[in-house]
Enzyme design. Structure first.
Site, mmCIF file in Angstrom:
data_model
loop_
_atom_site.group_PDB
_atom_site.id
_atom_site.type_symbol
_atom_site.label_atom_id
_atom_site.label_comp_id
_atom_site.label_asym_id
_atom_site.label_seq_id
_atom_site.Cartn_x
_atom_site.Cartn_y
_atom_site.Cartn_z
ATOM 1 N N SER A 143 16.539 -11.985 9.422
ATOM 2 C CA SER A 143 17.020 -11.966 8.036
ATOM 3 C C SER A 143 18.269 -12.816 7.933
ATOM 4 O O SER A 143 19.036 -12.936 8.906
ATOM 5 C CB SER A 143 17.349 -10.543 7.605
ATOM 6 O OG SER A 143 18.044 -10.545 6.369
ATOM 7 N N TYR A 156 21.955 -2.525 8.802
ATOM 8 C CA TYR A 156 20.786 -3.401 8.622
ATOM 9 C C TYR A 156 21.101 -4.824 9.102
ATOM 10 O O TYR A 156 20.398 -5.386 9.951
ATOM 11 C CB TYR A 156 20.323 -3.427 7.157
ATOM 12 C CG TYR A 156 19.175 -4.395 6.966
ATOM 13 C CD1 TYR A 156 17.926 -4.116 7.510
ATOM 14 C CD2 TYR A 156 19.344 -5.611 6.301
ATOM 15 C CE1 TYR A 156 16.873 -5.022 7.398
ATOM 16 C CE2 TYR A 156 18.302 -6.519 6.171
ATOM 17 C CZ TYR A 156 17.060 -6.209 6.719
ATOM 18 O OH TYR A 156 16.028 -7.111 6.604
HETATM 19 P P1 NDP Z 1 7.775 -3.885 3.488
HETATM 20 O O1 NDP Z 1 8.495 -2.605 3.252
HETATM 21 O O2 NDP Z 1 6.856 -4.379 2.441
HETATM 22 O O3 NDP Z 1 6.992 -3.814 4.885
HETATM 23 C C1 NDP Z 1 7.575 -3.240 6.011
HETATM 24 C C2 NDP Z 1 6.501 -2.988 7.046
HETATM 25 O O4 NDP Z 1 7.131 -2.419 8.210
HETATM 26 C C3 NDP Z 1 5.445 -2.006 6.581
HETATM 27 O O5 NDP Z 1 4.176 -2.507 6.921
HETATM 28 C C4 NDP Z 1 5.744 -0.744 7.369
HETATM 29 O O6 NDP Z 1 4.530 -0.080 7.678
HETATM 30 C C5 NDP Z 1 6.358 -1.315 8.638
HETATM 31 N N1 NDP Z 1 7.169 -0.339 9.334
HETATM 32 C C6 NDP Z 1 8.334 0.224 8.946
HETATM 33 N N2 NDP Z 1 8.740 1.137 9.846
HETATM 34 C C7 NDP Z 1 7.800 1.153 10.838
HETATM 35 C C8 NDP Z 1 7.629 1.872 12.035
HETATM 36 N N3 NDP Z 1 8.520 2.800 12.428
HETATM 37 N N4 NDP Z 1 6.561 1.617 12.801
HETATM 38 C C9 NDP Z 1 5.647 0.700 12.439
HETATM 39 N N5 NDP Z 1 5.735 -0.015 11.311
HETATM 40 C C10 NDP Z 1 6.797 0.221 10.518
HETATM 41 O O7 NDP Z 1 8.926 -4.951 3.768
HETATM 42 P P2 NDP Z 1 8.875 -6.505 4.171
HETATM 43 O O8 NDP Z 1 7.503 -6.987 4.332
HETATM 44 O O9 NDP Z 1 9.783 -7.207 3.242
HETATM 45 O O10 NDP Z 1 9.634 -6.428 5.574
HETATM 46 C C11 NDP Z 1 9.083 -6.932 6.771
HETATM 47 C C12 NDP Z 1 10.229 -7.397 7.649
HETATM 48 O O11 NDP Z 1 10.934 -8.440 6.990
HETATM 49 C C13 NDP Z 1 11.287 -6.341 7.962
HETATM 50 O O12 NDP Z 1 11.672 -6.468 9.312
HETATM 51 C C14 NDP Z 1 12.445 -6.706 7.045
HETATM 52 O O13 NDP Z 1 13.678 -6.296 7.575
HETATM 53 C C15 NDP Z 1 12.320 -8.198 7.015
HETATM 54 N N6 NDP Z 1 12.930 -8.894 5.892
HETATM 55 C C16 NDP Z 1 12.608 -8.583 4.598
HETATM 56 C C17 NDP Z 1 13.184 -9.306 3.549
HETATM 57 C C18 NDP Z 1 12.923 -8.993 2.114
HETATM 58 O O14 NDP Z 1 13.762 -9.350 1.255
HETATM 59 N N7 NDP Z 1 11.798 -8.375 1.761
HETATM 60 C C19 NDP Z 1 14.071 -10.436 3.816
HETATM 61 C C20 NDP Z 1 14.348 -10.658 5.210
HETATM 62 C C21 NDP Z 1 13.774 -9.926 6.192
HETATM 63 P P3 NDP Z 1 4.315 1.510 7.659
HETATM 64 O O15 NDP Z 1 5.269 2.075 6.653
HETATM 65 O O16 NDP Z 1 2.874 1.667 7.294
HETATM 66 O O17 NDP Z 1 4.599 1.926 9.065
HETATM 67 C C1 8X3 Z 2 16.603 -8.732 3.571
HETATM 68 C C2 8X3 Z 2 17.276 -9.832 2.855
HETATM 69 O O1 8X3 Z 2 19.344 -10.466 1.517
HETATM 70 O O2 8X3 Z 2 18.482 -8.174 1.277
HETATM 71 O O3 8X3 Z 2 16.705 -8.926 4.918
HETATM 72 O O4 8X3 Z 2 19.617 -8.830 3.289
HETATM 73 S S1 8X3 Z 2 18.744 -9.299 2.206
#
Ligand code: NDP
Ligand code: 8X3
Length: 257
Positions: A143, A156
């Protein structure tokens, strides 16, 4: 099928957001998929949707459970066990409040998922990636929060800073194996991320994306798919992608009158 597809793709967090979009895109490209996440119903639906396109194995998995991760990876069916790409994507943010009022339990959940879960999966999959050798990739979803402090990011952002340095450090140890490692670091992207972060508050989550144009899950999936098919001799260490509408702010100065 793309000519560089020689093994399968193991995706954590495939039930939503980036992971689900990545599964859909890479299925269209002919990659065999191992889709994982905690929500079995979503895994089942995704497997059903993508099975006409490619071979899909659905594995319910909580990345925080190191023993379960190891056991599932060790018992993969032969048809899926030659893994070319790990998309280490599962993660979450919690407690969008100042550190001093955040719940310690939320900090622990982020550490257990974003740091310990990340390394649980990396440790279990490394032997497979090394066995695959040249052309294998570990794509860790970081991120911009790793490098850019902002209010409410506390654990985070720190967890994503861990991911960045872990990715870089892995590259040193993987010299000679042919395995690539990338920290793919997006900025604001519209997924279920904010719904999770706000504890299920749809109004607050919608407000994060209101009146702007965030990245989409598809945008990030396209970067993952691009990294996976780079020439074998190329490693992208880190990619930061943000929407045009996201840039840095000035330092915050506290003033008293
Ligand atoms: P979502 O919430 O849409 O997806 C998150 C995914 O992570 C889900 O599929 C969830 O599946 C899984 N997950 C969470 N906890 C667990 C666990 N304990 N075990 C297995 N799976 C888990 O968010 P995003 O797609 O946006 O996030 C994906 C990644 O991208 C994360 O690492 C996030 O930090 C990162 N990110 C997101 C950004 C954003 O702005 N959206 C920007 C930068 C980075 P389930 O609940 O079914 O287990
Ligand atoms: C998620 C992006 O900008 O909310 O990793 O930190 S931000």
């Amino acid at each position: 099928m793309n000519s560089v597809v020689k093994g399968s793709v193991f995706i954590t967090g495939a039930t939503s957001g980036f992971g689900a979009a990545c599964a859909r895109l890479m299925a269209q490209q002919g990659w065999p998929l191992i889709i994982t996440g905690r929500r079995q119903d979503r895994l089942d639906a995704l497997q059903q949707e993508l099975s006409p396109l490619t071979r899909v194995l659905s594995v319910p998995l909580d990345v925080r459970d190191a023993a379960a991760v190891k056991a599932e990876v060790e018992s993969l069916p032969v048809a899926f066990s030659r893994i070319q790409v790990l998309v280490n994507n599962a993660g979450l943010a919690l407690a969008p409040v100042p550190a001093q009022v955040a719940d310690l339990a939320d900090w622990h959940t982020m550490i257990d998922t974003n740091i310990k879960g990340l390394v649980n999966v990396a440790h279990a999959l490394l032997p497979h990636l090394i066995a695959f050798g040249s052309g294998a990739s570990m794509i860790n979803i970081g991120s911009i929060a790793a490098e850019n402090p902002y209010p409410g990011s506390h654990v985070y952002g720190a967890s994503k800073a861990f991911l960045k340095q872990f990715s870089y450090n892995l590259r040193c140890d993987l010299q000679g194996t042919g395995v690539r490692v990338t920290d793919l670091a997006p900025g604001i992207a519209e997924t279920e991320f904010s719904l999770v972060r706000t504890g299920g508050n749809a109004t607050a989550a919608d407000a994060v994306y209101k009146n702007t144009i965030p990245l989409t899950a598809q945008d990030v999936a396209e970067q993952i798919a691009y990294i996976a098919v780079l020439p074998d001799h190329m490693n992208i260490n880190r990619i930061e992608i943000v929407p045009v509408r996201q840039a840095w702010g000035p330092y915050a100065i506290h003033r008293e009158s």
